[in-house]
Design a protein around this motif. Sequence first.
Motif: not given
Length: 487
Positions: A146-151, A153-158, A201-203
Amino acid sequence: MLVVEQLPPDVRLPDYDRCRLRTRMVHIGFGAFHRAHQALCSDKLASDHGSDWGYCEVNLNSGELIAVLRAQSLLYTVTEMADDSLSTRVIGVVNAALHGQSDGIEAVIEAMSQPDVAIVSMTVTEKGYCHHPASGELNLQHPSIQHDLAHPDAPQSVPGVILAAIKRRQQRGLAPFSVMSCDNMPGNGHVTRQVIVQLARQQDSALAEYITRHLSFPSTMVDRIVPAMTPETLATLSDKLGCRDEAGVVCEPFFQWVIEDNFVSGRPAWENAGAELVDDVLPFEEMKLRMLNGSHSFLAYLGYLGGYQHISDCMADDHYLIAARQLMLAEQAPTLRTHDVDLTAYADSLIARYQNRAIRHRTYQIATDGSQKLPQRWLDSIRWHLKNGSRFDLLALGVAGWMRYVGGVDEQGATIVINDPLKDELARCVAATAEGAERVTALLSIRAIFGDDLAAQPQLVARVTDFLQQLQTLGARETVKQLMAHY
């Protein structure tokens, strides 16, 4: 701290020019297994064959090991332990080390975006993929996703971090890299491709298409028992080395690495250092996951409940030893698609490895993250037996043992600290149900673990319920003993 000049003469040191190494691989997950397996194999290749393939090691969360590695000039030790021998070598194949939090995710993405990088690999355990283990699909509700979909360019997940690097390389016109999972999942390359493409695909659908067309995701099968370091093993290692290596690991002598030979920008010649390069890894993966990892999980839950702290302790109990071997040969082997493999000899070799008392592999360690492990270690086999009308008592007992374990209280009434990504859901399920059939039905209904089908299988529900009741009334040791008396 590791001081190379103080090491005894029988410790093998890097005998190659480390300055020649190029950072051509970035590895996420500088855990014990990677240190004793993939990095060791690459170090042997540098030593014996002049390979220049070096690693940038990355931990996204915990930074302690990265700090230790940096303080030790990017060196650490691997010690192979058998019952009566120790053999140690210093690993020198690491070129750089990054911590995602203190160095910043931007530094990690930039490291993956360097022109020389041809492979990004990972050992992050099943939960690091942010997927649904029962289906392999990306978990879009996972907090990190969820964080990575919103950000983005500043991801948290692998998956998010790798995707950001893929995008940057594409924008710079750099060659694509291969993404190689070394975690214990069937079709781990397929799972990795799936979660990264689905996130892309979400991005950006064009980015997803680029990945599908240009990147490769080779599957692997890895096998080596590498227990978590304890104060006792660390003390043993310190006595051997004459100094303290906080990044050092111990492991068994056995080593196996089977790799799908599918790399888009080259690879090390790992086959010259003991790896096997093949066209199809899946038969090897299934054999190892079901026979080794499946029996390990069985011994972990039933052993922990029975008061056995280590796998080797379980092997001292003849009933557990026989149960583990029967699980491998009578219930797991028939489900496999292997060819020209002596599965009886393989099972016997596993039992011999489990009996190595120098390797203090804790049952509690193996019991962690069960929700992520059960689908590939037991549940697909159970589905096979249900379809074919064959016996699966030991697999059902394993599931019952897991259910007893996640109940959170051991046979002496002490609290079991559950370490699992779904621990909150498991705790709610346990709190809302009575022990017995009600709990079995509720736990089997967790789709992320058991899918949509298993809760509706009356034969499975009945067998697991019966075994859970036996575990509650007789205890684990007596339940295993009675089952083996009538198996």
